[in-house]
Design a protein around this motif. Structure first.
Motif, PDB file in Angstrom:
ATOM      1  N   MET A   1       0.848  -1.166   0.000  1.00 60.04           N
ATOM      2  CA  MET A   1       0.000   0.000   0.000  1.00 60.04           C
ATOM      3  C   MET A   1       0.893   1.228   0.000  1.00 60.04           C
ATOM      4  O   MET A   1       1.818   1.322   0.772  1.00 60.04           O
ATOM      5  N   ASN A   2       0.635   2.164  -0.869  1.00 60.82           N
ATOM      6  CA  ASN A   2       1.417   3.386  -0.852  1.00 60.82           C
ATOM      7  C   ASN A   2       0.596   4.531  -1.398  1.00 60.82           C
ATOM      8  O   ASN A   2      -0.429   4.341  -2.008  1.00 60.82           O
ATOM      9  N   ALA A   3       1.069   5.723  -1.162  1.00 59.27           N
ATOM     10  CA  ALA A   3       0.425   6.920  -1.682  1.00 59.27           C
ATOM     11  C   ALA A   3       1.475   7.676  -2.482  1.00 59.27           C
ATOM     12  O   ALA A   3       2.496   8.059  -1.955  1.00 59.27           O
ATOM     13  N   GLU A   4       1.241   7.848  -3.747  1.00 60.84           N
ATOM     14  CA  GLU A   4       2.183   8.558  -4.607  1.00 60.84           C
ATOM     15  C   GLU A   4       1.884  10.045  -4.573  1.00 60.84           C
ATOM     16  O   GLU A   4       0.747  10.465  -4.432  1.00 60.84           O
ATOM     17  N   SER A   5       2.911  10.833  -4.717  1.00 63.83           N
ATOM     18  CA  SER A   5       2.728  12.275  -4.792  1.00 63.83           C
ATOM     19  C   SER A   5       3.709  12.833  -5.808  1.00 63.83           C
ATOM     20  O   SER A   5       4.706  12.213  -6.115  1.00 63.83           O
ATOM     21  N   ASP A   6       3.403  13.977  -6.360  1.00 64.25           N
ATOM     22  CA  ASP A   6       4.287  14.622  -7.317  1.00 64.25           C
ATOM     23  C   ASP A   6       5.374  15.352  -6.550  1.00 64.25           C
ATOM     24  O   ASP A   6       5.102  16.304  -5.849  1.00 64.25           O
ATOM     25  N   GLY A   7       6.621  14.908  -6.700  1.00 63.83           N
ATOM     26  CA  GLY A   7       7.709  15.528  -5.963  1.00 63.83           C
ATOM     27  C   GLY A   7       7.684  15.085  -4.519  1.00 63.83           C
ATOM     28  O   GLY A   7       8.506  14.326  -4.078  1.00 63.83           O
ATOM     29  N   GLY A   8       6.719  15.543  -3.781  1.00 63.92           N
ATOM     30  CA  GLY A   8       6.479  15.080  -2.427  1.00 63.92           C
ATOM     31  C   GLY A   8       7.461  15.562  -1.390  1.00 63.92           C
ATOM     32  O   GLY A   8       8.484  16.158  -1.673  1.00 63.92           O
ATOM     33  N   LEU A   9       7.117  15.297  -0.158  1.00 65.88           N
ATOM     34  CA  LEU A   9       7.917  15.699   0.989  1.00 65.88           C
ATOM     35  C   LEU A   9       8.827  14.586   1.466  1.00 65.88           C
ATOM     36  O   LEU A   9       9.583  14.784   2.406  1.00 65.88           O
ATOM     37  N   GLY A  10       8.739  13.433   0.864  1.00 67.09           N
ATOM     38  CA  GLY A  10       9.592  12.321   1.239  1.00 67.09           C
ATOM     39  C   GLY A  10       8.801  11.062   1.495  1.00 67.09           C
ATOM     40  O   GLY A  10       7.575  11.056   1.501  1.00 67.09           O
ATOM     41  N   LEU A  11       9.532   9.992   1.740  1.00 63.07           N
ATOM     42  CA  LEU A  11       8.944   8.676   1.957  1.00 63.07           C
ATOM     43  C   LEU A  11       8.867   8.389   3.456  1.00 63.07           C
ATOM     44  O   LEU A  11       9.868   8.469   4.163  1.00 63.07           O
ATOM     45  N   ILE A  12       7.679   8.045   3.904  1.00 60.02           N
ATOM     46  CA  ILE A  12       7.430   7.716   5.306  1.00 60.02           C
ATOM     47  C   ILE A  12       7.077   6.239   5.376  1.00 60.02           C
ATOM     48  O   ILE A  12       6.262   5.748   4.601  1.00 60.02           O
ATOM     49  N   PHE A  13       7.685   5.527   6.316  1.00 60.29           N
ATOM     50  CA  PHE A  13       7.423   4.108   6.525  1.00 60.29           C
ATOM     51  C   PHE A  13       6.656   3.948   7.831  1.00 60.29           C
ATOM     52  O   PHE A  13       7.142   4.327   8.893  1.00 60.29           O
ATOM     53  N   VAL A  14       5.430   3.432   7.731  1.00 54.83           N
ATOM     54  CA  VAL A  14       4.555   3.260   8.885  1.00 54.83           C
ATOM     55  C   VAL A  14       4.504   1.777   9.247  1.00 54.83           C
ATOM     56  O   VAL A  14       4.223   0.941   8.391  1.00 54.83           O
ATOM     57  N   VAL A  15       4.765   1.476  10.514  1.00 54.19           N
ATOM     58  CA  VAL A  15       4.692   0.099  11.001  1.00 54.19           C
ATOM     59  C   VAL A  15       3.668   0.054  12.121  1.00 54.19           C
ATOM     60  O   VAL A  15       3.879   0.624  13.193  1.00 54.19           O
ATOM     61  N   ASP A  16       2.545  -0.608  11.857  1.00 55.57           N
ATOM     62  CA  ASP A  16       1.476  -0.728  12.853  1.00 55.57           C
ATOM     63  C   ASP A  16       0.664  -1.969  12.507  1.00 55.57           C
ATOM     64  O   ASP A  16       0.387  -2.212  11.326  1.00 55.57           O
ATOM     65  N   ASP A  17       0.282  -2.740  13.508  1.00 53.45           N
ATOM     66  CA  ASP A  17      -0.496  -3.946  13.266  1.00 53.45           C
ATOM     67  C   ASP A  17      -1.993  -3.664  13.158  1.00 53.45           C
ATOM     68  O   ASP A  17      -2.772  -4.578  12.904  1.00 53.45           O
ATOM     69  N   GLU A  18      -2.400  -2.414  13.316  1.00 48.16           N
ATOM     70  CA  GLU A  18      -3.805  -2.046  13.161  1.00 48.16           C
ATOM     71  C   GLU A  18      -4.030  -1.509  11.745  1.00 48.16           C
ATOM     72  O   GLU A  18      -3.547  -0.422  11.406  1.00 48.16           O
ATOM     73  N   PRO A  19      -4.766  -2.255  10.906  1.00 51.79           N
ATOM     74  CA  PRO A  19      -4.987  -1.824   9.516  1.00 51.79           C
ATOM     75  C   PRO A  19      -5.572  -0.424   9.397  1.00 51.79           C
ATOM     76  O   PRO A  19      -5.206   0.331   8.502  1.00 51.79           O
ATOM     77  N   MET A  20      -6.469  -0.049  10.318  1.00 52.72           N
ATOM     78  CA  MET A  20      -7.082   1.284  10.228  1.00 52.72           C
ATOM     79  C   MET A  20      -6.044   2.387  10.400  1.00 52.72           C
ATOM     80  O   MET A  20      -6.096   3.406   9.704  1.00 52.72           O
ATOM     81  N   ILE A  21      -5.082   2.199  11.309  1.00 51.38           N
ATOM     82  CA  ILE A  21      -4.025   3.198  11.504  1.00 51.38           C
ATOM     83  C   ILE A  21      -3.205   3.329  10.222  1.00 51.38           C
ATOM     84  O   ILE A  21      -2.901   4.451   9.783  1.00 51.38           O
ATOM     85  N   CYS A  22      -2.870   2.207   9.614  1.00 47.90           N
ATOM     86  CA  CYS A  22      -2.098   2.245   8.369  1.00 47.90           C
ATOM     87  C   CYS A  22      -2.867   2.953   7.257  1.00 47.90           C
ATOM     88  O   CYS A  22      -2.306   3.783   6.540  1.00 47.90           O
ATOM     89  N   GLU A  23      -4.151   2.628   7.129  1.00 45.72           N
ATOM     90  CA  GLU A  23      -4.971   3.266   6.096  1.00 45.72           C
ATOM     91  C   GLU A  23      -5.083   4.770   6.323  1.00 45.72           C
ATOM     92  O   GLU A  23      -4.991   5.562   5.373  1.00 45.72           O
ATOM     93  N   LEU A  24      -5.306   5.170   7.572  1.00 50.75           N
ATOM     94  CA  LEU A  24      -5.383   6.600   7.879  1.00 50.75           C
ATOM     95  C   LEU A  24      -4.072   7.311   7.572  1.00 50.75           C
ATOM     96  O   LEU A  24      -4.068   8.426   7.048  1.00 50.75           O
ATOM     97  N   ALA A  25      -2.958   6.677   7.910  1.00 46.77           N
ATOM     98  CA  ALA A  25      -1.653   7.282   7.635  1.00 46.77           C
ATOM     99  C   ALA A  25      -1.436   7.467   6.144  1.00 46.77           C
ATOM    100  O   ALA A  25      -0.960   8.518   5.703  1.00 46.77           O
ATOM    101  N   VAL A  26      -1.781   6.453   5.362  1.00 43.51           N
ATOM    102  CA  VAL A  26      -1.622   6.552   3.911  1.00 43.51           C
ATOM    103  C   VAL A  26      -2.449   7.714   3.365  1.00 43.51           C
ATOM    104  O   VAL A  26      -1.951   8.542   2.597  1.00 43.51           O
ATOM    105  N   MET A  27      -3.712   7.791   3.789  1.00 38.95           N
ATOM    106  CA  MET A  27      -4.583   8.860   3.285  1.00 38.95           C
ATOM    107  C   MET A  27      -4.138  10.240   3.768  1.00 38.95           C
ATOM    108  O   MET A  27      -3.960  11.155   2.969  1.00 38.95           O
ATOM    109  N   ALA A  28      -3.960  10.384   5.068  1.00 39.12           N
ATOM    110  CA  ALA A  28      -3.665  11.706   5.636  1.00 39.12           C
ATOM    111  C   ALA A  28      -2.292  12.213   5.227  1.00 39.12           C
ATOM    112  O   ALA A  28      -2.146  13.371   4.823  1.00 39.12           O
TER     113      ALA A  28
END
Length: 129
Positions: A1-28
């Motif tokens: 799962m990833n979120a692409e951006s144009d140029g962007g602010l950088g790559l963030i790696f999220v490690v959490d066993d709760e799928p909702m937290i991961c989904e929220l992080a990707v979106m937000a």
């Protein structure tokens, strides 16, 4: 799962066993301009980190992970990238006990997405100081 951006602010790696937290992080964080990669377990995180480590702006790690904890995982990541900005998320009350080195912060659960992104920006800005 990833979120692409144009140029962007950088790559963030999220490690959490709760799928909702991961989904929220990707979106937000994706909306804020970050690329986001996720892992839901320590073994998966270690494998993915090998591929991502040279491109990471920061990691966001849950304190309580099955079979391990986020503090140990951050320490392991920092064997490869010593100045890696890391944000620990936790539902427990945390106090400064000297366990952390470098630009680390703690955000309590539940958290507001604005708080998460603002704290993330702060730890990234402190990198290399």
């Amino acid at each position: 799962m990833n979120a692409e951006s144009d140029g962007g602010l950088g790559l963030i790696f999220v490690v959490d066993d709760e799928p909702m937290i991961c989904e929220l992080a990707v979106m937000a964080l994706g909306r804020k301009g970050y690329q986001v990669e996720v892992a839901s377990s320590v073994p998966e995180a270690l494998e993915r980190f090998k591929l991502l480590s040279s491109r990471l702006a920061a990691v966001i790690v849950d304190k309580n992970l099955p079979g391990s904890n986020g503090i140990d995982l951050i320490d392991t990541f920092r064997l490869t990238v010593p100045d890696l900005p890391a944000l620990l998320i936790s539902g427990e009350l945390m106090t400064g006990d000297g366990s952390f080195t470098g630009p680390t912060a703690v955000v309590g659960k539940p958290f507001r997405l604005e708080e998460l992104s603002a704290t993330l920006a702060e730890v990234i800005a402190r990198r290399g100081r």
